[in-house]
Design an enzyme around this catalytic site. Structure first.
Site, PDB file in Angstrom:
ATOM      1  N   ALA A  67      27.057 -29.413 -28.715  1.00  0.00           N
ATOM      2  CA  ALA A  67      27.856 -30.250 -29.607  1.00  0.00           C
ATOM      3  C   ALA A  67      29.319 -30.008 -29.257  1.00  0.00           C
ATOM      4  O   ALA A  67      29.669 -28.955 -28.710  1.00  0.00           O
ATOM      5  CB  ALA A  67      27.574 -29.879 -31.056  1.00  0.00           C
ATOM      6  N   GLY A 112      23.481 -28.151 -28.735  1.00  0.00           N
ATOM      7  CA  GLY A 112      22.987 -29.500 -29.052  1.00  0.00           C
ATOM      8  C   GLY A 112      22.387 -30.203 -27.847  1.00  0.00           C
ATOM      9  O   GLY A 112      21.515 -31.068 -28.000  1.00  0.00           O
ATOM     10  N   GLU A 115      18.982 -28.961 -27.686  1.00  0.00           N
ATOM     11  CA  GLU A 115      18.275 -29.591 -28.818  1.00  0.00           C
ATOM     12  C   GLU A 115      17.909 -31.036 -28.510  1.00  0.00           C
ATOM     13  O   GLU A 115      16.828 -31.512 -28.878  1.00  0.00           O
ATOM     14  CB  GLU A 115      19.148 -29.511 -30.078  1.00  0.00           C
ATOM     15  N   GLU A 135      24.728 -20.713 -29.949  1.00  0.00           N
ATOM     16  CA  GLU A 135      25.540 -20.925 -31.158  1.00  0.00           C
ATOM     17  C   GLU A 135      25.998 -19.623 -31.817  1.00  0.00           C
ATOM     18  O   GLU A 135      27.065 -19.579 -32.435  1.00  0.00           O
ATOM     19  CB  GLU A 135      24.765 -21.772 -32.184  1.00  0.00           C
TER      20      GLU A 135
HETATM   21  N1  COA Z   1      32.332 -28.660 -26.688  1.00  0.00           N
HETATM   22  C1  COA Z   1      33.540 -29.129 -26.310  1.00  0.00           C
HETATM   23  N2  COA Z   1      34.012 -28.999 -25.063  1.00  0.00           N
HETATM   24  C2  COA Z   1      33.250 -28.381 -24.164  1.00  0.00           C
HETATM   25  C3  COA Z   1      31.978 -27.864 -24.478  1.00  0.00           C
HETATM   26  C4  COA Z   1      31.528 -28.036 -25.805  1.00  0.00           C
HETATM   27  N3  COA Z   1      30.325 -27.606 -26.199  1.00  0.00           N
HETATM   28  N4  COA Z   1      31.465 -27.280 -23.370  1.00  0.00           N
HETATM   29  C5  COA Z   1      32.379 -27.432 -22.397  1.00  0.00           C
HETATM   30  N5  COA Z   1      33.461 -28.096 -22.867  1.00  0.00           N
HETATM   31  C6  COA Z   1      34.667 -28.478 -22.145  1.00  0.00           C
HETATM   32  C7  COA Z   1      35.592 -27.290 -21.928  1.00  0.00           C
HETATM   33  O1  COA Z   1      36.398 -27.062 -23.091  1.00  0.00           O
HETATM   34  C8  COA Z   1      36.389 -27.768 -20.740  1.00  0.00           C
HETATM   35  O2  COA Z   1      37.354 -28.708 -21.183  1.00  0.00           O
HETATM   36  P1  COA Z   1      38.874 -28.641 -20.636  1.00  0.00           P
HETATM   37  O3  COA Z   1      38.749 -28.814 -19.139  1.00  0.00           O
HETATM   38  O4  COA Z   1      39.562 -29.774 -21.301  1.00  0.00           O
HETATM   39  O5  COA Z   1      39.391 -27.281 -20.978  1.00  0.00           O
HETATM   40  C9  COA Z   1      35.379 -28.529 -19.929  1.00  0.00           C
HETATM   41  O6  COA Z   1      34.332 -28.891 -20.837  1.00  0.00           O
HETATM   42  C10 COA Z   1      34.760 -27.723 -18.805  1.00  0.00           C
HETATM   43  O7  COA Z   1      34.209 -26.540 -19.374  1.00  0.00           O
HETATM   44  P2  COA Z   1      34.539 -25.057 -18.804  1.00  0.00           P
HETATM   45  O8  COA Z   1      34.272 -24.095 -19.907  1.00  0.00           O
HETATM   46  O9  COA Z   1      35.899 -25.031 -18.188  1.00  0.00           O
HETATM   47  O10 COA Z   1      33.439 -24.939 -17.658  1.00  0.00           O
HETATM   48  P3  COA Z   1      32.826 -23.587 -17.070  1.00  0.00           P
HETATM   49  O11 COA Z   1      32.069 -23.981 -15.854  1.00  0.00           O
HETATM   50  O12 COA Z   1      33.874 -22.534 -16.920  1.00  0.00           O
HETATM   51  O13 COA Z   1      31.801 -23.071 -18.192  1.00  0.00           O
HETATM   52  C11 COA Z   1      30.044 -23.320 -19.839  1.00  0.00           C
HETATM   53  C12 COA Z   1      30.644 -23.804 -18.484  1.00  0.00           C
HETATM   54  C13 COA Z   1      28.890 -24.273 -20.183  1.00  0.00           C
HETATM   55  C14 COA Z   1      29.483 -21.898 -19.646  1.00  0.00           C
HETATM   56  C15 COA Z   1      31.127 -23.338 -20.922  1.00  0.00           C
HETATM   57  O14 COA Z   1      31.770 -24.607 -20.908  1.00  0.00           O
HETATM   58  C16 COA Z   1      30.606 -23.110 -22.317  1.00  0.00           C
HETATM   59  O15 COA Z   1      30.285 -21.980 -22.664  1.00  0.00           O
HETATM   60  N6  COA Z   1      30.542 -24.179 -23.150  1.00  0.00           N
HETATM   61  C17 COA Z   1      30.146 -24.085 -24.529  1.00  0.00           C
HETATM   62  C18 COA Z   1      28.658 -23.852 -24.665  1.00  0.00           C
HETATM   63  C19 COA Z   1      28.280 -23.747 -26.120  1.00  0.00           C
HETATM   64  O16 COA Z   1      28.662 -22.815 -26.816  1.00  0.00           O
HETATM   65  N7  COA Z   1      27.503 -24.723 -26.592  1.00  0.00           N
HETATM   66  C20 COA Z   1      27.054 -24.765 -27.944  1.00  0.00           C
HETATM   67  C21 COA Z   1      27.974 -25.543 -28.796  1.00  0.00           C
HETATM   68  S1  COA Z   1      27.439 -25.611 -30.476  1.00  0.00           S
END
Ligand code: COA
Length: 260
Positions: A67, A112, A115, A135
């Site tokens: 999400a 999400g 999910e 989460e």
């Molecule tokens: N919500 C909003 N933005 C998200 C996102 C999310 N769940 N997951 C990734 N993004 C965005 C990042 O903020 C970033 O945006 P920016 O370039 O404007 O800063 C972009 O997507 C790329 O993500 P980034 O974190 O730089 O990539 P990465 O390869 O370093 O890491 C992940 C990849 C998936 C490990 C990392 O993005 C992450 O942990 N995301 C969240 C996962 C999460 O907690 N999901 C559950 C949400 S309830």
């Protein structure tokens, strides 16, 4: 119809392909994305030219990384509950969609995103896919059915482990746990999903719908699964598909079911 965050296309084989199209945000699911997925499904529910659906993410990195955290970071308890309450019917709509829905998981399927894959009927993952419910890293729990569907797919012990450790698992482990149906090389992801849908498209659409609803009955509070199955079984009789299927069998020919 054009959408802001998804792309839709119906291919020559009658497959509706819904692509979450926010690659720069790893296809994070904001509320508009979810509403658009629901709208795209609704738009084609009675479309006889659509046999099945593939949901995937744009790019090679993510199906959906969760999400959209930026959307809810300032929410209070009531707003958080509303976010979940408004999303749950959308995920349920995927789960009970009367045509087969396959998640083509092309990278991260987290929170999400995981999910959403679990609400789909089948999941095919590319070798680079990663699954997880992280989460608890955010002081949250899944809010789109993740605590329920993960148990259904992989069992309580492993579900609790993934939910509490926030571990991300790779595609082979997801396959071993039963979280996905197949793991294939990236370039074979869409062909594999289409091949499964092509096979299902040769079957009775009426019966496929009833299979989906009967299986869903097992997981629905207050529904007697066997009684529900009997009701749905009975409804098959007298349909054109039933007549065609049984007549074809008795005449030793292949059934040809009408679409729509
Ligand atoms: N919500 C909003 N933005 C998200 C996102 C999310 N769940 N997951 C990734 N993004 C965005 C990042 O903020 C970033 O945006 P920016 O370039 O404007 O800063 C972009 O997507 C790329 O993500 P980034 O974190 O730089 O990539 P990465 O390869 O370093 O890491 C992940 C990849 C998936 C490990 C990392 O993005 C992450 O942990 N995301 C969240 C996962 C999460 O907690 N999901 C559950 C949400 S309830």
């Amino acid at each position: 119809m054009t959408y802001q965050y998804i792309l839709t296309k119906i291919d020559d084989d009658g497959v509706l392909i819904i692509t979450i199209n926010r690659a720069d945000k790893l296809n994070a699911l904001n509320s508009t994305v979810l509403k658009e997925i629901a709208a795209a499904l609704k738009a084609h529910v009675d479309n006889a030219d659509v046999n099945g659906v593939i949901i995937t993410g744009a790019g090679k990195k993510a199906f959906a990384a969760g999400a959209d955290i930026s959307e809810f970071a300032n929410f209070d308890a009531a707003e958080g509950r509303d976010l979940s309450v408004s999303g749950i019917p959308i995920f349920k709509g995927v789960e009970t969609y009367p045509k087969p829905v396959i998640a083509a998981v092309n990278g991260y399927a987290l929170g999400g995103g995981c999910e959403l894959t679990m609400a789909c009927h089948l999941r095919v993952a590319s070798e680079n896919a990663r699954f997880g419910q992280p989460e608890v890293n955010l002081g949250l729990i899944p809010g789109y059915g993740g605590t329920q569907r993960l148990i259904q797919l992989i069992g309580k012990g492993k579900a609790l482990e993934l939910l509490m450790t926030a571990d991300l698992i790779k595609a082979p482990e997801a396959l071993q746990l039963g979280l996905v149906n197949y793991v294939v090389p990236f370039e074979e992801l869409m062909p594999k999903c289409k091949a499964i849908l092509a096979k299902i498209a040769t079957k009775s659409p009426v019966a496929i719908d009833k299979v989906i609803q009967a299986v869903d009955g097992y997981y629905t509070d207050g529904v007697d699964g066997l009684a529900n199955e009997a009701k749905l079984f009975g409804e098959c009789f007298g349909t054109d598909d039933f007549k065609e299927g049984t007549t074809a069998f008795l005449n030793k020919r292949k059934a040809e079911f009408k679409r729509g």
